[in-house]
Design a protein around this motif. Structure first.
Motif, PDB file in Angstrom:
ATOM      1  N   ALA A  76      16.887  62.014  47.208  1.00 27.87           N
ATOM      2  CA  ALA A  76      16.993  63.214  48.046  1.00 27.87           C
ATOM      3  C   ALA A  76      18.031  64.198  47.532  1.00 27.87           C
ATOM      4  CB  ALA A  76      17.311  62.810  49.485  1.00 27.87           C
ATOM      5  N   HIS A  77      19.071  63.682  46.856  1.00 32.59           N
ATOM      6  CA  HIS A  77      20.196  64.553  46.475  1.00 32.59           C
ATOM      7  C   HIS A  77      20.428  64.621  44.966  1.00 32.59           C
ATOM      8  CE1 HIS A  77      21.360  65.000  50.695  1.00 32.59           C
ATOM      9  NE2 HIS A  77      21.117  63.718  50.823  1.00 32.59           N
ATOM     10  N   ASP A  78      19.499  64.095  44.184  1.00 36.46           N
ATOM     11  CA  ASP A  78      19.606  64.135  42.724  1.00 36.46           C
ATOM     12  C   ASP A  78      20.958  63.617  42.242  1.00 36.46           C
ATOM     13  OD1 ASP A  78      18.443  64.678  40.189  1.00 36.46           O
ATOM     14  OD2 ASP A  78      19.745  66.425  40.003  1.00 36.46           O
ATOM     15  N   VAL A  79      21.339  62.459  42.752  1.00 31.58           N
ATOM     16  CA  VAL A  79      22.584  61.817  42.349  1.00 31.58           C
ATOM     17  C   VAL A  79      22.402  61.230  40.950  1.00 31.58           C
ATOM     18  CG1 VAL A  79      24.177  59.929  42.852  1.00 31.58           C
ATOM     19  CG2 VAL A  79      23.246  61.305  44.720  1.00 31.58           C
ATOM     20  N   LEU A  80      23.376  61.475  40.083  1.00 30.73           N
ATOM     21  CA  LEU A  80      23.295  60.964  38.717  1.00 30.73           C
ATOM     22  C   LEU A  80      23.718  59.503  38.625  1.00 30.73           C
ATOM     23  CD1 LEU A  80      24.903  63.955  36.785  1.00 30.73           C
ATOM     24  CD2 LEU A  80      22.482  63.332  36.831  1.00 30.73           C
ATOM     25  N   ARG A  81      24.723  59.120  39.414  1.00 27.93           N
ATOM     26  CA  ARG A  81      25.321  57.798  39.225  1.00 27.93           C
ATOM     27  C   ARG A  81      26.006  57.343  40.503  1.00 27.93           C
ATOM     28  NH1 ARG A  81      26.302  53.147  37.286  1.00 27.93           N
ATOM     29  NH2 ARG A  81      27.746  52.740  35.581  1.00 27.93           N
ATOM     30  N   ILE A  82      25.814  56.086  40.859  1.00 32.45           N
ATOM     31  CA  ILE A  82      26.589  55.440  41.919  1.00 32.45           C
ATOM     32  C   ILE A  82      27.025  54.086  41.384  1.00 32.45           C
ATOM     33  CG2 ILE A  82      26.588  54.458  44.240  1.00 32.45           C
ATOM     34  CD1 ILE A  82      24.533  56.477  45.090  1.00 32.45           C
ATOM     35  N   LYS A  83      28.299  53.794  41.496  1.00 28.54           N
ATOM     36  CA  LYS A  83      28.784  52.488  41.053  1.00 28.54           C
ATOM     37  C   LYS A  83      29.959  52.075  41.928  1.00 28.54           C
ATOM     38  CE  LYS A  83      31.813  54.408  37.449  1.00 28.54           C
ATOM     39  NZ  LYS A  83      32.194  54.336  36.015  1.00 28.54           N
ATOM     40  N   GLY A  84      30.134  50.766  42.049  1.00 28.10           N
ATOM     41  CA  GLY A  84      31.253  50.300  42.844  1.00 28.10           C
ATOM     42  C   GLY A  84      31.099  48.862  43.282  1.00 28.10           C
ATOM     43  N   MET A  85      32.020  48.448  44.147  1.00 27.29           N
ATOM     44  CA  MET A  85      32.064  47.082  44.674  1.00 27.29           C
ATOM     45  C   MET A  85      31.731  47.101  46.160  1.00 27.29           C
ATOM     46  SD  MET A  85      33.032  45.612  41.880  1.00 27.29           S
ATOM     47  CE  MET A  85      33.971  45.952  40.376  1.00 27.29           C
ATOM     48  N   VAL A  86      30.968  46.090  46.586  1.00 30.21           N
ATOM     49  CA  VAL A  86      30.554  45.999  47.988  1.00 30.21           C
ATOM     50  C   VAL A  86      30.958  44.655  48.550  1.00 30.21           C
ATOM     51  CG1 VAL A  86      28.562  45.967  49.547  1.00 30.21           C
ATOM     52  CG2 VAL A  86      28.603  47.564  47.615  1.00 30.21           C
ATOM     53  N   ALA A  87      31.527  44.679  49.731  1.00 30.15           N
ATOM     54  CA  ALA A  87      31.814  43.447  50.462  1.00 30.15           C
ATOM     55  C   ALA A  87      30.603  43.115  51.328  1.00 30.15           C
ATOM     56  CB  ALA A  87      33.059  43.623  51.333  1.00 30.15           C
ATOM     57  N   VAL A  88      30.017  41.940  51.125  1.00 32.23           N
ATOM     58  CA  VAL A  88      28.830  41.527  51.869  1.00 32.23           C
ATOM     59  C   VAL A  88      29.232  40.474  52.890  1.00 32.23           C
ATOM     60  CG1 VAL A  88      26.515  40.547  51.713  1.00 32.23           C
ATOM     61  CG2 VAL A  88      27.377  41.995  49.869  1.00 32.23           C
ATOM     62  N   ARG A 141      32.874  38.313  40.637  1.00 30.72           N
ATOM     63  CA  ARG A 141      33.818  37.237  40.939  1.00 30.72           C
ATOM     64  C   ARG A 141      34.047  37.102  42.441  1.00 30.72           C
ATOM     65  NH1 ARG A 141      38.309  39.429  42.891  1.00 30.72           N
ATOM     66  NH2 ARG A 141      39.111  41.419  42.119  1.00 30.72           N
ATOM     67  N   ALA A 142      34.661  35.991  42.821  1.00 30.27           N
ATOM     68  CA  ALA A 142      34.992  35.765  44.225  1.00 30.27           C
ATOM     69  C   ALA A 142      36.152  36.673  44.640  1.00 30.27           C
ATOM     70  CB  ALA A 142      35.367  34.305  44.438  1.00 30.27           C
ATOM     71  N   TRP A 143      36.174  37.046  45.896  1.00 34.47           N
ATOM     72  CA  TRP A 143      37.315  37.799  46.416  1.00 34.47           C
ATOM     73  C   TRP A 143      38.568  36.933  46.307  1.00 34.47           C
ATOM     74  CZ3 TRP A 143      36.749  42.831  47.507  1.00 34.47           C
ATOM     75  CH2 TRP A 143      35.465  43.308  47.804  1.00 34.47           C
ATOM     76  N   LYS A 144      39.660  37.529  45.876  1.00 36.63           N
ATOM     77  CA  LYS A 144      40.905  36.782  45.723  1.00 36.63           C
ATOM     78  C   LYS A 144      41.570  36.573  47.078  1.00 36.63           C
ATOM     79  CE  LYS A 144      41.750  38.720  41.112  1.00 36.63           C
ATOM     80  NZ  LYS A 144      42.654  39.558  40.283  1.00 36.63           N
ATOM     81  N   PRO A 145      42.354  35.496  47.227  1.00 36.40           N
ATOM     82  CA  PRO A 145      43.081  35.274  48.484  1.00 36.40           C
ATOM     83  C   PRO A 145      43.973  36.474  48.805  1.00 36.40           C
ATOM     84  CG  PRO A 145      43.160  33.312  47.102  1.00 36.40           C
ATOM     85  CD  PRO A 145      42.555  34.396  46.263  1.00 36.40           C
ATOM     86  N   GLY A 146      43.850  36.975  50.007  1.00 39.29           N
ATOM     87  CA  GLY A 146      44.651  38.121  50.423  1.00 39.29           C
ATOM     88  C   GLY A 146      44.099  39.465  50.007  1.00 39.29           C
ATOM     89  N   GLU A 147      43.049  39.475  49.191  1.00 40.10           N
ATOM     90  CA  GLU A 147      42.444  40.738  48.753  1.00 40.10           C
ATOM     91  C   GLU A 147      41.595  41.327  49.876  1.00 40.10           C
ATOM     92  OE1 GLU A 147      39.752  42.378  44.974  1.00 40.10           O
ATOM     93  OE2 GLU A 147      39.871  40.223  45.393  1.00 40.10           O
ATOM     94  N   ALA A 148      41.739  42.611  50.123  1.00 41.70           N
ATOM     95  CA  ALA A 148      40.988  43.257  51.199  1.00 41.70           C
ATOM     96  C   ALA A 148      39.501  43.269  50.866  1.00 41.70           C
ATOM     97  CB  ALA A 148      41.500  44.677  51.409  1.00 41.70           C
ATOM     98  N   ARG A 149      38.693  42.756  51.775  1.00 39.56           N
ATOM     99  CA  ARG A 149      37.239  42.791  51.600  1.00 39.56           C
ATOM    100  C   ARG A 149      36.736  44.156  52.062  1.00 39.56           C
ATOM    101  NH1 ARG A 149      34.257  37.894  51.356  1.00 39.56           N
ATOM    102  NH2 ARG A 149      32.613  38.976  52.509  1.00 39.56           N
TER     103      ARG A 149
END
Length: 344
Positions: free
Chosen positions: A276-288, A310-318
């Motif tokens: 819909a918006h002719d986006v060229l690129r989307i990238k990133g990390m997702v917390a599921v 990789r696994a989320w690290k202890p104390g790392e914000a999801r």
């Protein structure tokens, strides 16, 4: 003392530069490497994907991220001090790899190796241009006037007098080696046509290799010994003689959120928003929700890929963080509204 060879890896948004670098690190064969990573956007996605994939070849301390703007525009402020710090180490790297932003012009970076503090200590072993064969085949960088006219007719809001084709030309014109990546997405006839187009944009003698998922023999990319900084005149650029280069033709923003409940719904919605918006690129990390590992999103044009990292690290914000990149006029409000239903 011999100069430290440096490989510049360039390529348009989503060509697979980070995947290629991960492959190089995993097959370093004992070579001690350092990485300089430059991203367009505010979230260090590429650095996060590289870190930890081969600690022996490239410890995290040898991975430097430059996030203050495109590296070709911030040579003096960011790149040169970073290079000096790497070269000043008691045990300097055997080879330095630079991953440029997908919007970077390689020639200004190569020219920086002529600076007095660098030229006696490091050399550009080679400029490697990574090409998304499927994107080129789809006409994203085509010079075919009929194809561009058809694309314009299909989407009257799309600016086809954009710098996309120019960036494609710049990166190929400076290359010592071209990697046609994602060849598994095109048939033999299409790949041959793409190769012909690439050959028309490169200098005589430039090697071209095919690859899937960035899998290229490290010996083919490192050890080219091009000394590119001494060969600038043969590397033609649209910016020759220009005082500066900017990226005002592109917009980017970061969409932050919490956990995502449904991955399939997210991928589907991303596809809708990109179209819909002719986006060229989307990238990133997702917390599921309910998953111990990070989900990596890599979207290039209409293709949306995802995998657990990789696994989320202890104390790392999801949390979820997605960089969205498009041409000038990107409707951030509409894109955010379209994704808020699936991004927590």
């Amino acid at each position: 003392m011999s100069k430290v060879p440096t490989t510049v890896i360039t390529g348009f948004l989503g060509a697979g530069k980070t995947t290629l670098i991960r492959h190089l690190l995993q097959n370093a064969k004992g070579k001690r490497l350092a990485l300089i990573i430059n991203e367009f956007g505010d979230v260090g996605v590429d650095g996060e994907l590289v870190k930890g994939c081969n600690d022996e070849a490239c410890p995290e301390d040898d991975i430097v991220e430059l996030a203050n703007g495109c590296i070709c525009c911030t040579v003096a402020d960011d790149f040169l001090p970073t290079m000096q710090k790497l070269l000043d180490r008691e045990n300097p790297p055997e080879h330095i790899i630079i991953e440029t932003s997908g919007l970077a012009l390689p020639k200004p970076l190569v020219k920086a190796f002529q600076w007095p503090d660098i030229r006696t200590r490091a050399t550009v072993d080679g400029v490697v241009a990574l090409i998304d064969a499927d994107a080129v085949a789809a006409g994203r960088f085509a010079h075919d006037e009929a194809a561009l006219a058809a694309a314009r007719a299909a989407d009257p809001n799309l600016d086809h007098d954009s710098p996309l084709e120019e960036l494609f030309e710049e990166q190929l014109a400076c290359a010592d080696m071209v990697v046609l990546n994602k060849t598994d997405l095109v048939d033999a006839a299409t790949l041959a046509a793409v190769r012909q187009q690439v050959e028309a944009e490169t200098r005589p003698g430039v090697g071209i290799v095919n690859a899937n998922h960035g899998a290229v023999d490290i010996a083919a990319l490192l050890g080219i010994t091009a000394a590119a900084e001494d060969d600038l005149d043969s590397r033609k650029s649209h910016m020759d003689g220009a005082e500066e280069h900017d990226h005002d033709d592109f917009d980017s923003f970061v969409l932050n959120g919490g956990e995502v409940a449904d991955v399939d719904a997210l991928v589907s919605k991303l596809g809708e928003v990109i179209a819909a918006h002719d986006v060229l690129r989307i990238k990133g990390m997702v917390a599921v929700a309910g998953k111990p590992s990070r989900l990596v999103i890599q979207a290039v044009g209409p293709r949306v890929q995802h995998f657990f990292d990789r696994a989320w690290k202890p104390g790392e914000a999801r949390k979820t963080g997605l960089v969205v990149i498009g041409q000038k006029g990107l409707d951030q409000a509409a894109i955010e509204a379209g994704l808020r239903g699936v991004v927590g």
